[in-house]
Write a protein that holds these residues in place. Structure first.
Motif, PDB file in Angstrom:
ATOM      1  N   ARG A  37       0.830  -1.206   0.000  1.00 46.25           N
ATOM      2  CA  ARG A  37       0.000   0.000   0.000  1.00 46.25           C
ATOM      3  C   ARG A  37       0.867   1.261   0.000  1.00 46.25           C
ATOM      4  O   ARG A  37       0.371   2.349   0.269  1.00 46.25           O
ATOM      5  CB  ARG A  37      -0.915   0.040   1.231  1.00 46.25           C
ATOM      6  N   ASP A  38       2.153   1.110  -0.308  1.00 42.84           N
ATOM      7  CA  ASP A  38       3.088   2.225  -0.187  1.00 42.84           C
ATOM      8  C   ASP A  38       3.354   2.961  -1.497  1.00 42.84           C
ATOM      9  O   ASP A  38       4.126   3.909  -1.517  1.00 42.84           O
ATOM     10  CB  ASP A  38       4.404   1.739   0.411  1.00 42.84           C
ATOM     11  N   HIS A  39       2.700   2.580  -2.560  1.00 41.77           N
ATOM     12  CA  HIS A  39       2.903   3.244  -3.846  1.00 41.77           C
ATOM     13  C   HIS A  39       1.936   4.410  -4.017  1.00 41.77           C
ATOM     14  O   HIS A  39       0.825   4.398  -3.490  1.00 41.77           O
ATOM     15  CB  HIS A  39       2.706   2.250  -5.001  1.00 41.77           C
ATOM     16  N   ARG A  40       2.368   5.409  -4.770  1.00 42.52           N
ATOM     17  CA  ARG A  40       1.465   6.478  -5.174  1.00 42.52           C
ATOM     18  C   ARG A  40       0.407   5.872  -6.084  1.00 42.52           C
ATOM     19  O   ARG A  40       0.671   4.910  -6.807  1.00 42.52           O
ATOM     20  CB  ARG A  40       2.223   7.556  -5.949  1.00 42.52           C
ATOM     21  N   VAL A  41      -0.784   6.469  -6.076  1.00 40.65           N
ATOM     22  CA  VAL A  41      -1.888   5.975  -6.890  1.00 40.65           C
ATOM     23  C   VAL A  41      -2.459   7.113  -7.731  1.00 40.65           C
ATOM     24  O   VAL A  41      -2.692   8.215  -7.224  1.00 40.65           O
ATOM     25  CB  VAL A  41      -3.006   5.372  -6.009  1.00 40.65           C
ATOM     26  N   PHE A  42      -2.677   6.816  -9.006  1.00 39.30           N
ATOM     27  CA  PHE A  42      -3.435   7.679  -9.904  1.00 39.30           C
ATOM     28  C   PHE A  42      -4.738   6.950 -10.190  1.00 39.30           C
ATOM     29  O   PHE A  42      -4.714   5.823 -10.674  1.00 39.30           O
ATOM     30  CB  PHE A  42      -2.673   7.940 -11.205  1.00 39.30           C
TER      31      PHE A  42
END
Length: 85
Positions: A37-42
């Motif tokens: 859950r540590d990634h940036r999200v678009f």
């Protein structure tokens, strides 16, 4: 007709800087397969962005529901990032 078991899939995030979700179902599928859950999200829209936030992602940007707006958002804020869709 063959079936694919979800536990047969390994999500390799090596090299990915950000994730791109184009539906609530995509968020649900990803979170069922990976604890990351540590990634940036678009996200394509607000409902998808909300689903990502509720799933535990902290850095979420919404394109307000349109694929063209999503492409514009990624072009503006995702320069140099390796994306996984």
């Amino acid at each position: 007709l063959g079936r694919v078991s979800m536990d047969m899939i390994d999500v390799d995030l090596t090299g990915a800087d950000a994730l791109v979700f184009t539906s609530i179902n995509a968020v649900a599928a990803f979170t069922a397969l990976s604890p990351a859950r540590d990634h940036r999200v678009f996200a394509v829209g607000d409902a998808t962005a909300r689903a990502a936030l509720e799933a535990g992602f902290a850095s979420v940007r919404s394109a307000d529901g349109d694929l063209f707006a999503l492409a514009t958002l990624i072009h503006a804020d995702g320069k140099g990032l390796t994306l996984l869709h």
